[in-house]
Scaffold this active site. Structure first.
Site: not given
Length: 300
Positions: A99, A190
């Protein structure tokens, strides 16, 4: 005729000055009550209390370094790890991928493909104000070399509601097409890189925010969003909610030789981010299955 007991034709009136004083006093009391209520109302709007999480917005968009916020950027400082030196021993066939975000800039996709990467998630947006300036090169470039790729959104739940951020994401690269090469849109949720770990939301407020986001993505794209998170953050900030395991694929982050304990409800991970650097540019990821199963996920 006896007038006893009748009301006087001209009842005694209060002096005009007294009426004016009473009116002014009442207005001041009403204004005072309104001022007292404002802090509570503002608190409810910020924290989502008593309101639909999808409608919660604030005027504070403090996103000041979005180019430094990517999937996993906050994890080493909270959970340690990083580029792990151990060897991952798969329990079954795993498919390698990566990613990336603007932090990587222009990516050499041909080399990444030749080194074994078969999928990529690319950061598209953050909050409702930022789009990745390298998104086109990264998203189209990975596709052009043959990778199955998808887009992700870095969530900031204290700047606007979940549905608003989902709409911004889908409108700026986070869509989906059934071409067999596009992964489900992904929510990166997150640790807060700007302040309070859980963005000032209660656990129920966070669950509501995530629900608003994934529901809007589904309404706009027909796909349930992949959810990227860590078990520690998820437990702390959602109360280890199992509400999403039935629909949303899990992308768990853990920089170790195994994915470890997963958030509640998910019996397995779909993706695992196991290191923040390595063979490929960006973060190092696995899909939990063979390549044909990755293709099946892309096809919906």
């Amino acid at each position: 005729m006896n007038d006893a007991g009748r009301s006087p034709r001209h009842p005694r009136r209060r002096p005009r000055g007294a009426a004016r004083v009473t009116t002014v006093t009442g207005a001041l009391l009403s204004l005072f009550a309104l001022l007292l209520a404002l802090p509570a109302a503002a608190s409810a709007a910020t924290n989502g209390a008593g309101a639909s999480p999808a409608s919660v917005t604030t005027s504070r968009d403090h996103v000041t370094h979005p180019q430094l916020d990517w999937a996993g950027s906050t994890i080493p400082s909270h959970e340690g790890g990083g580029s792990h030196g151990g060897t991952v021993t798969p329990d079954a066939t795993l498919t390698s991928g990566m990613d990336v975000s603007a932090y990587q800039g222009s990516v050499d996709w041909t080399t990444a493909w030749n080194n074994g990467a078969r999928f990529a998630y690319v950061k598209a947006t953050e909050s409702t104000t930022y789009t990745n300036p390298d998104f086109t090169q990264q998203y189209d470039g990975s596709y052009d070399v043959g990778m199955i790729r998808g887009a992700y959104h870095f969530a900031t739940p204290d700047t606007s509601g979940g549905a608003a951020q989902a709409d911004y994401f889908v409108s700026h690269g986070g869509g989906w097409s059934g071409d067999g090469k596009t992964l489900p849109p992904m929510l990166d949720i997150e640790y807060n890189p700007y302040g309070a770990e859980c963005y000032g939301l209660s656990q129920s407020g966070m669950v509501g925010w995530i629900s608003a986001f994934v529901n809007e993505v589904h309404a706009r794209t027909s796909r349930w969003a992949t959810i990227y998170t860590t078990t520690d953050w998820w437990t702390t900030c959602t109360g280890n909610s199992s509400a999403f395991a039935g629909n949303d694929p899990l992308f768990v982050a853990r920089y170790s030789s195994s994915a470890g304990t997963l958030p509640a409800g998910w019996g397995y991970y779909t993706f695992w981010q196991y290191a923040d650097s390595g063979t490929f540019p960006g973060d190092q990821d696995y899909f939990n299955g063979a390549y044909d199963r990755l293709q099946a996920l892309a096809n919906g």
